[in-house]
Design a protein around this motif. Structure first.
Motif, PDB file in Angstrom:
ATOM      1  N   HIS A  13       0.836  -1.204   0.000  1.00 58.67           N
ATOM      2  CA  HIS A  13       0.000   0.000   0.000  1.00 58.67           C
ATOM      3  C   HIS A  13       0.878   1.263   0.000  1.00 58.67           C
ATOM      4  O   HIS A  13       0.579   2.238  -0.681  1.00 58.67           O
ATOM      5  CB  HIS A  13      -0.942   0.023   1.205  1.00 58.67           C
ATOM      6  CG  HIS A  13      -1.945  -1.080   1.192  1.00 58.67           C
ATOM      7  ND1 HIS A  13      -2.922  -1.192   0.228  1.00 58.67           N
ATOM      8  CD2 HIS A  13      -2.129  -2.124   2.020  1.00 58.67           C
ATOM      9  CE1 HIS A  13      -3.660  -2.257   0.461  1.00 58.67           C
ATOM     10  NE2 HIS A  13      -3.194  -2.842   1.546  1.00 58.67           N
ATOM     11  N   ALA A  70       1.172   4.252  -2.941  1.00 65.00           N
ATOM     12  CA  ALA A  70       0.980   5.666  -2.601  1.00 65.00           C
ATOM     13  C   ALA A  70       2.233   6.485  -2.908  1.00 65.00           C
ATOM     14  O   ALA A  70       2.137   7.604  -3.430  1.00 65.00           O
ATOM     15  CB  ALA A  70       0.603   5.806  -1.123  1.00 65.00           C
ATOM     16  N   PHE A 127       1.747   1.853   4.883  1.00 67.83           N
ATOM     17  CA  PHE A 127       0.590   2.718   4.709  1.00 67.83           C
ATOM     18  C   PHE A 127      -0.641   1.845   4.886  1.00 67.83           C
ATOM     19  O   PHE A 127      -0.718   0.765   4.316  1.00 67.83           O
ATOM     20  CB  PHE A 127       0.601   3.367   3.325  1.00 67.83           C
ATOM     21  CG  PHE A 127      -0.551   4.307   3.087  1.00 67.83           C
ATOM     22  CD1 PHE A 127      -0.631   5.518   3.759  1.00 67.83           C
ATOM     23  CD2 PHE A 127      -1.559   3.976   2.199  1.00 67.83           C
ATOM     24  CE1 PHE A 127      -1.686   6.383   3.534  1.00 67.83           C
ATOM     25  CE2 PHE A 127      -2.614   4.834   1.962  1.00 67.83           C
ATOM     26  CZ  PHE A 127      -2.682   6.038   2.642  1.00 67.83           C
ATOM     27  N   HIS A 177      -5.044   1.696   5.132  1.00 66.29           N
ATOM     28  CA  HIS A 177      -6.310   2.339   4.772  1.00 66.29           C
ATOM     29  C   HIS A 177      -7.353   2.206   5.872  1.00 66.29           C
ATOM     30  O   HIS A 177      -8.306   2.972   5.921  1.00 66.29           O
ATOM     31  CB  HIS A 177      -6.870   1.726   3.481  1.00 66.29           C
ATOM     32  CG  HIS A 177      -6.008   1.981   2.284  1.00 66.29           C
ATOM     33  ND1 HIS A 177      -5.987   3.197   1.633  1.00 66.29           N
ATOM     34  CD2 HIS A 177      -5.123   1.196   1.623  1.00 66.29           C
ATOM     35  CE1 HIS A 177      -5.145   3.143   0.627  1.00 66.29           C
ATOM     36  NE2 HIS A 177      -4.595   1.943   0.597  1.00 66.29           N
ATOM     37  N   ASN A 234      -8.254   4.107   9.569  1.00 67.72           N
ATOM     38  CA  ASN A 234      -8.073   5.408   8.926  1.00 67.72           C
ATOM     39  C   ASN A 234      -6.830   5.334   8.064  1.00 67.72           C
ATOM     40  O   ASN A 234      -5.946   4.523   8.315  1.00 67.72           O
ATOM     41  CB  ASN A 234      -7.873   6.521   9.979  1.00 67.72           C
ATOM     42  CG  ASN A 234      -9.044   6.647  10.919  1.00 67.72           C
ATOM     43  OD1 ASN A 234     -10.182   6.752  10.491  1.00 67.72           O
ATOM     44  ND2 ASN A 234      -8.760   6.624  12.215  1.00 67.72           N
ATOM     45  N   GLU A 235      -6.731   6.223   7.081  1.00 69.17           N
ATOM     46  CA  GLU A 235      -5.500   6.278   6.295  1.00 69.17           C
ATOM     47  C   GLU A 235      -4.387   6.839   7.159  1.00 69.17           C
ATOM     48  O   GLU A 235      -4.548   7.888   7.780  1.00 69.17           O
ATOM     49  CB  GLU A 235      -5.692   7.152   5.058  1.00 69.17           C
ATOM     50  CG  GLU A 235      -6.502   6.485   3.982  1.00 69.17           C
ATOM     51  CD  GLU A 235      -6.412   7.217   2.655  1.00 69.17           C
ATOM     52  OE1 GLU A 235      -5.791   8.300   2.577  1.00 69.17           O
ATOM     53  OE2 GLU A 235      -6.967   6.688   1.680  1.00 69.17           O
ATOM     54  N   GLU A 236      -3.273   6.105   7.237  1.00 70.83           N
ATOM     55  CA  GLU A 236      -2.132   6.582   8.013  1.00 70.83           C
ATOM     56  C   GLU A 236      -0.846   5.931   7.544  1.00 70.83           C
ATOM     57  O   GLU A 236      -0.843   4.818   7.045  1.00 70.83           O
ATOM     58  CB  GLU A 236      -2.333   6.342   9.504  1.00 70.83           C
ATOM     59  CG  GLU A 236      -2.252   4.898   9.929  1.00 70.83           C
ATOM     60  CD  GLU A 236      -2.340   4.710  11.434  1.00 70.83           C
ATOM     61  OE1 GLU A 236      -1.980   5.628  12.191  1.00 70.83           O
ATOM     62  OE2 GLU A 236      -2.767   3.636  11.855  1.00 70.83           O
ATOM     63  N   TRP A 237       0.246   6.686   7.704  1.00 69.94           N
ATOM     64  CA  TRP A 237       1.592   6.200   7.440  1.00 69.94           C
ATOM     65  C   TRP A 237       2.188   5.741   8.754  1.00 69.94           C
ATOM     66  O   TRP A 237       1.945   6.340   9.805  1.00 69.94           O
ATOM     67  CB  TRP A 237       2.464   7.320   6.877  1.00 69.94           C
ATOM     68  CG  TRP A 237       2.089   7.696   5.489  1.00 69.94           C
ATOM     69  CD1 TRP A 237       1.220   8.670   5.116  1.00 69.94           C
ATOM     70  CD2 TRP A 237       2.568   7.108   4.295  1.00 69.94           C
ATOM     71  NE1 TRP A 237       1.127   8.719   3.763  1.00 69.94           N
ATOM     72  CE2 TRP A 237       1.952   7.776   3.220  1.00 69.94           C
ATOM     73  CE3 TRP A 237       3.472   6.070   4.018  1.00 69.94           C
ATOM     74  CZ2 TRP A 237       2.199   7.436   1.893  1.00 69.94           C
ATOM     75  CZ3 TRP A 237       3.727   5.748   2.705  1.00 69.94           C
ATOM     76  CH2 TRP A 237       3.096   6.421   1.648  1.00 69.94           C
TER      77      TRP A 237
END
Length: 101
Positions: free
Chosen positions: A8, A12, A79, A81, A84-87
């Motif tokens: 992921h 990105a 990464f 999804h 929540n979306e986060e690195w």
């Protein structure tokens, strides 16, 4: 030095490299602070200097790392999804602590 990237994150990051203003730049992973046995990390587009090493990740993405910073060797960039979306940037060889980017 080694960099590992989940699929992921690779998707990105490659998309970010296609955006305007990214031409000729690579991703730099750097340490923002060190607490005891672990570090906090961040990521930005940059160009290498004489103090850097360009490292190809397991997903064929080049990263700039300060060759004198032991906390950058063997980092893992992820990464997610969900929920929540986060690195997430971690270094399992340095206690596994992480920094949300």
């Amino acid at each position: 030095m080694k960099v590992k990237v989940n699929r992921h994150a690779a998707k990105a990051l490659k998309k970010m490299l296609e955006e305007a203003g990214a031409e000729g730049k690579l991703f730099r992973v750097y340490v923002t602070s060190v607490h005891g046995d672990h570090a906090h990390y961040d990521l930005k587009l940059d160009t290498p200097t004489e103090n850097d090493e360009v490292v190809k990740s397991d997903k064929e993405i080049d990263f700039i790392l300060d060759k004198n910073d032991e906390y950058l060797d063997d980092i893992w960039i992820q990464f997610f999804h969900v929920p929540n979306e986060e690195w997430l940037i971690t270094n399992p060889s340095k206690g596994g602590h992480h920094h949300h980017h």
